[in-house]
Design an enzyme around this catalytic site. Structure first.
Site, PDB file in Angstrom:
ATOM      1  N   ASP A  80       0.799  -1.192  -0.074  1.00 57.41           N
ATOM      2  CA  ASP A  80      -0.179   0.064  -0.146  1.00 57.41           C
ATOM      3  C   ASP A  80       0.711   1.240  -0.023  1.00 57.41           C
ATOM      4  O   ASP A  80       2.082   1.231   0.610  1.00 57.41           O
ATOM      5  CB  ASP A  80      -0.802  -0.103   1.206  1.00 57.41           C
ATOM      6  CG  ASP A  80      -2.045   0.942   1.152  1.00 57.41           C
ATOM      7  OD1 ASP A  80      -2.208   1.515   0.239  1.00 57.41           O
ATOM      8  OD2 ASP A  80      -2.712   1.267   2.297  1.00 57.41           O
ATOM      9  N   ARG A 139      -8.513  15.978   1.194  1.00 56.23           N
ATOM     10  CA  ARG A 139      -8.856  15.506   2.611  1.00 56.23           C
ATOM     11  C   ARG A 139     -10.490  16.159   2.796  1.00 56.23           C
ATOM     12  O   ARG A 139     -11.226  15.632   3.644  1.00 56.23           O
ATOM     13  CB  ARG A 139      -8.394  16.334   3.655  1.00 56.23           C
ATOM     14  CG  ARG A 139      -6.866  15.966   3.805  1.00 56.23           C
ATOM     15  CD  ARG A 139      -6.342  14.468   3.585  1.00 56.23           C
ATOM     16  NE  ARG A 139      -6.073  14.096   2.200  1.00 56.23           N
ATOM     17  CZ  ARG A 139      -6.287  13.003   1.551  1.00 56.23           C
ATOM     18  NH1 ARG A 139      -6.773  11.676   2.250  1.00 56.23           N
ATOM     19  NH2 ARG A 139      -6.010  12.709   0.382  1.00 56.23           N
TER      20      ARG A 139
END
Length: 777
Positions: free
Chosen positions: A225, A614
Site C-alpha cells: 500500500d 481531505r
C-alpha cells in the site's frame, strides 16, 4: 465472494480479479483503494492461496488493523489471523526476531526510538569532547538516518571520499567516527533503531541466500500500500522478496507522494513498469469522497506538475459549494476567521466539532488557531504533539520494562539506574561506562561482576549496584509466568516510581500519576486484545514492540468530538466534511526551502493536493497579509497555489478581491485626487534673495505661533481621542482576550485605562490608547 466483488465498480474489479503477475494500481484520492486491497486479498484466499503465503505491507498500524478487520469480515477471523500484514517496520522486526541471531543480535533486541538515539549520540559527542553547537545530536541522527536509508553502512562511508569531504566542508570531519561509535554501541546494547529494521533486513536477505529463499517461498503473493512513499531500502526488500514468483501488487498515487524529506522516492512508483516484465496497470479514477468542485480544483492543481503518471480523477458526486478563499490582515485575524466560521457552521447546521479539520504547513501555525478556538470555547485536539509514550514518567516505566527484556539496553539502564534516587551518582555511572567499553561488555554485565572488577568503588556503592541487578532479575522471573499488565503494575510500585510521583502534590505531579495509570489501562487493554491472536500471550516483549513501532499516524481521530488540528503530512489518509487550509502564503506554503528546484516545488504542490482532497463537502483556503515570524511582523504574499485554481471553483469571501489579490493598496487612492493642469503655474526661477521667512533682519521675522506641549492641552467633555465613548458596563470584544465587560474606567487622555473582566483570562487593566476594543453592547 462474487457478491462482494459485484459491489465494486468495473475499474475496481479488474485488479481484484487478476490473480498472478506484477500489477500496479494507480489510485486517485478517495477512489476506494483500501477496499480494492482488502477484497483482492480475500479473493486470493477464496481461490485457495494460503493466508501464510500472503504478505501485505502498509505504512501505519491503523491501516493494517482496518484492512485485517475488513478481511476477517469476509473470510473469517481465524484465517485472517494467519496473514502477514502490518507496517514495513513491524513485519521486518518480526523477521529479524526470528533470524537476527545470524547477524549477532538477540531475539529480544530493543528498538530505540528517536529520543533514545539522540541521547546516545549526545553521550558519544560528549565522550569525544566535540562542540555540541557544531555536532548537534538531532542533526547527526538525521544524517545517520539518511545514510542507513540509502544503504550507506559505516564501511561504505569510509570507502566514500565524497561523503567524508562533504562532512568536512560542513565542519563535521569526525562524522564517520560518531557513526561508527553509534552503530557499535547499539550493537553492544542489543538494540536497533527504526532505520536498522530496514537496513538489517536488507543485510539479512543479501548475506544469507537461504534466508532469502525461505521468505521468497513463504511470501508468494505480495501487496504494498502507498507504494509512492517507499524509500530505497524498502524498495530493495520488496524487489528481493518478490523476485521469485513476481506476484506483486503495488497500490499508490504519485500525486500524493509527500515524504521526500523522510527518504521516500517517487521514482519507485514512476518506474515500476521497468522493474518487472508484463506489468498490468490499472487506474482508479472515480472519487467517492469529495464534491465535484473540490475534485476539479484538485485536478487544476496537480496538472501543473510535469513529473506524474497520467490519470483523470472524476466524481459522480454533487457540485457542492465553491471553495471559499479568505484574506486576513494578520495571522491572528486568520485564526478568528477559522473559529467564527466553525462556530457559525455548528450553530446553523447542528454539526459536531469532529466534522472540522484545520491543516497547516508547520506546527508553529497552530498557536493563533488554538487561541481563537479557546475564546470561542470550541474543543480541539492537536495531532503531532508530544506522544503519550514520549512523556518522561512513561519513558521511565518503559525503560525498566525494556531492561527486563534486554538487560544489555544501556540507554534504558542509564535512564533509571538512579531514578528514583538510590545513591548511584554520575561518577559511578561514568566508571561503569568506561569499564563496559574497555571489556566490550554491557554495563549490566559489569554490574553483575562488580566484585571481580576494580573500579575503586566503596562497599556501599557496590551493594547498591548489586541490589539494582537483583531487582531487575526478580522482575525477569515474574515476567516468565505473568502477563505484561501484572509485571508493569509490580514494577511501578516496587521501583518506587509511583511513591516518588506522589511526593509531588502539584497538579503536574498528579497528572503524571494519572498517566502511569493510563499506561496500565493501555497494557490491560493490550493483553486482553492479544488473547484473540494466535500464538500471542500478552507478554511484555509483545507490548514493548507494539509501543516501539507505534506512530502518531496511528492515532484514531474519531475518539471524541473535537476539531482536528494537524500538519498536512499527518492528514494524509484522513477525510473530514469541512477542511480549512491556512497559511497559504509564498515562502510558507510553498515553503521557502522548496523554491530552489522544480522537484521540491512539485512536492509542495502534491502536498497542497493532499490537503485539498481531505475535504468531503467544503474547503476553505486562508491567507494573511502579514504574519509574525521570529517575533517580527512580516508582509506576506498569497500562495501561487490559489492562483493555480480556476476561478470557476472559487468564492472570494473578501468582495474586493474578485480574484485579483496579488497586490492590495494599503491606502485610499482618492487622497491623491486629479490634477487640474490649467491651474498649474510655471515654476519661477530661484530668487536672488532668500524668502521673507528666512530673512535674518529683525523687522522681517515671521509671526510664528507658540505651540503648547501635548501634556498641557485640556480635554473638553467626551472629545478626547482615547475616550472611545466607553462607559462602565459596556460589553466589549478584544482580539487577544476575547469577550468581557468593563468594570471601571480611570484616568484621562493618553493615560486613560479601563479595568475589564474577560470571560477567559479574568480581570485585566488595559491602556485605552493601545487597546483595540469592539463595543458589543
Amino acid at each position: 465472494m462474487q457478491n462482494i466483488i459485484s459491489q465494486l465498480n468495473e475499474a475496481q474489479q479488474a485488479p481484484v480479479l487478476q490473480k498472478d503477475g506484477p500489477m500496479i494500481v494507480i489510485a486517485g484520492a478517495g477512489s476506494g483503494k483500501t477496499r480494492v486491497l482488502t477484497v483482492r486479498i480475500a479473493n486470493l484466499m477464496s481461490q485457495g492461496v494460503d493466508a501464510f503465503n500472503i504478505l501485505a505491507l502498509t505504512f501505519t498500524n491503523k491501516a493494517a488493523r482496518e484492512m485485517k478487520k475488513r478481511i476477517a469480515d469476509i473470510v473469517g477471523n481465524n484465517e485472517a489471523k494467519n496473514l502477514w500484514m502490518g507496517t514495513f517496520h513491524s513485519v521486518f522486526a518480526k523477521i529479524l526476531r526470528i533470524e537476527g541471531e545470524k547477524l549477532g543480535y538477540p531475539s529480544n533486541f530493543s528498538i530505540y526510538d528517536t529520543q533514545d538515539s539522540v541521547r546516545l549520540i549526545g553521550a558519544i559527542i560528549k565522550e569525544m569532547q566535540l562542540d555540541r553547537d557544531i555536532y548537534k545530536p538531532k542533526q547527526i541522527l538525521g544524517r545517520i538516518s539518511s545514510y542507513k536509508n540509502s544503504l550507506i553502512t559505516v564501511k561504505a562511508y569510509f570507502n566514500n571520499p565524497d561523503l567524508q569531504e562533504a562532512d568536512a566542508m560542513s565542519k563535521k570531519p569526525r562524522m564517520g567516527e560518531i557513526y561508527q561509535q553509534y552503530v557499535e554501541r547499539c550493537f553492544k546494547s542489543g538494540a536497533m533503531d527504526f532505520d536498522d529494521l530496514l537496513l538489517k533486513t536488507n543485510e539479512l536477505l543479501n548475506r544469507f541466500p537461504d534466508v532469502l529463499a525461505k521468505y521468497q517461498d513463504r511470501f508468494r503473493y505480495i501487496l504494498v500500500d502507498e507504494y509512492q512513499d517507499t524509500n530505497h531500502s524498502q524498495y530493495l526488500i520488496v524487489r528481493a522478496l518478490s523476485d521469485r514468483f513476481q506476484n506483486i501488487c503495488v497500490v499508490g498515487d504519485d500525486a500524493q507522494s509527500i515524504y521526500a524529506f523522510r527518504g521516500a522516492n517517487i521514482n519507485n512508483i514512476l518506474n515500476f513498469q521497468k522493474d518487472y516484465e508484463n506489468v498490468q496497470m490499472y487506474r482508479l479514477e472515480q472519487n467517492y469522497r469529495s464534491s465535484k468542485n473540490i475534485v476539479e480544483a484538485a485536478n487544476n492543481i496537480i496538472d501543473k506538475n510535469k513529473t506524474k503518471l497520467d490519470k483523470i480523477v472524476w466524481t459522480a458526486n454533487d457540485d457542492g459549494p465553491k471553495i471559499k478563499v479568505h484574506r486576513s490582515v494578520t495571522d491572528s485575524e486568520e485564526g478568528r476567521f477559522v473559529a467564527s466560521t466553525i462556530f457559525e457552521q455548528k450553530m446553523q447546521n447542528q454539526l459536531p466539532n469532529g466534522h472540522f479539520a484545520v491543516l497547516y504547513r508547520t506546527n508553529a501555525q497552530s498557536r493563533s488557531i488554538e487561541d481563537a478556538l479557546r475564546k470561542r470555547d470550541i474543543s480541539y485536539r492537536i495531532y503531532g504533539g508530544l506522544s503519550f509514550y514520549q512523556r518522561k514518567e512513561i519513558k521511565d516505566v518503559l525503560a525498566y520494562l525494556r531492561l527486563v527484556i534486554n538487560p544489555k539496553d544501556e540507554e534504558a539502564l542509564v535512564r533509571v539506574i538512579n531514578y528514583p534516587a538510590r545513591g548511584i551518582g554520575n561518577t559511578t555511572i561514568e566508571k561503569l561506562t568506561v569499564a563496559a567499553n574497555h571489556y566490550k561488555r554491557s554495563i549490566f554485565e559489569v554490574m553483575e561482576h562488580i566484585d571481580k572488577i576494580d573500579l575503586k568503588l566503596n562497599g556501599g556503592t557496590k551493594t547498591k549496584l548489586q541490589d539494582f541487578v537483583t531487582m531487575i532479575k526478580s522482575f525477569q522471573v515474574i515476567n516468565e509466568n505473568q502477563d505484561a499488565f501484572y509485571l508493569t503494575d509490580h514494577v511501578a510500585k516496587k521501583t518506587g516510581l509511583v511513591q516518588e510521583l506522589k511526593k509531588d502534590g502539584t497538579p503536574e505531579g498528579i497528572t503524571r500519576i494519572e498517566n502511569i495509570e493510563e499506561l496500565l489501562n493501555g497494557i490491560k487493554d493490550f493483553t486482553e486484545g492479544q488473547k484473540e491472536i494466535d500464538g500471542a500471550r500478552g507478554a511484555l516483549a509483545e507490548f514493548l514492540e507494539d509501543v516501539a513501532l507505534a506512530t502518531d499516524l496511528d492515532k484514531d481521530t474519531g475518539d471524541d468530538d473535537r476539531v482536528a488540528l494537524m500538519t498536512i503530512h499527518l492528514a494524509k489518509g484522513l477525510e473530514f466534511p469541512h477542511v480549512f487550509i491556512v497559511g497559504l502564503e509564498e515562502d510558507l506554503f510553498p515553503s521557502a526551502m522548496s523554491l530552489n528546484t522544480r522537484s521540491d516545488l512539485e512536492e509542495e504542490r502534491r502536498l497542497f493536493y493532499v490537503a485539498l482532497t481531505r475535504a468531503e463537502h467544503q474547503a476553505y483556503l486562508a491567507y494573511a497579509q502579514s504574519r509574525y515570524r521570529w517575533g517580527k511582523l512580516v508582509d506576506s504574499e498569497p500562495s501561487r497555489f490559489i492562483e493555480e485554481i480556476d476561478d470557476t471553483y472559487l468564492e472570494y469571501l473578501n468582495p474586493a478581491d474578485n480574484g485579483n489579490y496579488r497586490y492590495k493598496p494599503q491606502m485610499d487612492i482618492d487622497i491623491f485626487g486629479d490634477i487640474d493642469k490649467s491651474k498649474l503655474r510655471l515654476a519661477k526661477p530661484i530668487a536672488s534673495k532668500p524668502p521673507a521667512y528666512l530673512n535674518t533682519q529683525a523687522n522681517d521675522k515671521p509671526n510664528i505661533r507658540k505651540l503648547k506641549p501635548v501634556s498641557g492641552i485640556k480635554t473638553q467633555g467626551n472629545t478626547n481621542l482615547f475616550d472611545n465613548n466607553l462607559v462602565v458596563g459596556n460589553i466589549v470584544m478584544h482580539e487577544r482576550f476575547g469577550k468581557g465587560h468593563i468594570v471601571s474606567i480611570e484616568g484621562i487622555g493618553a493615560d486613560k485605562k479601563a479595568e475589564i473582566k474577560f470571560d477567559v483570562g479574568g480581570l485585566k487593566k488595559l491602556l485605552l490608547k493601545f487597546a483595540k476594543l469592539d463595543v458589543l453592547g
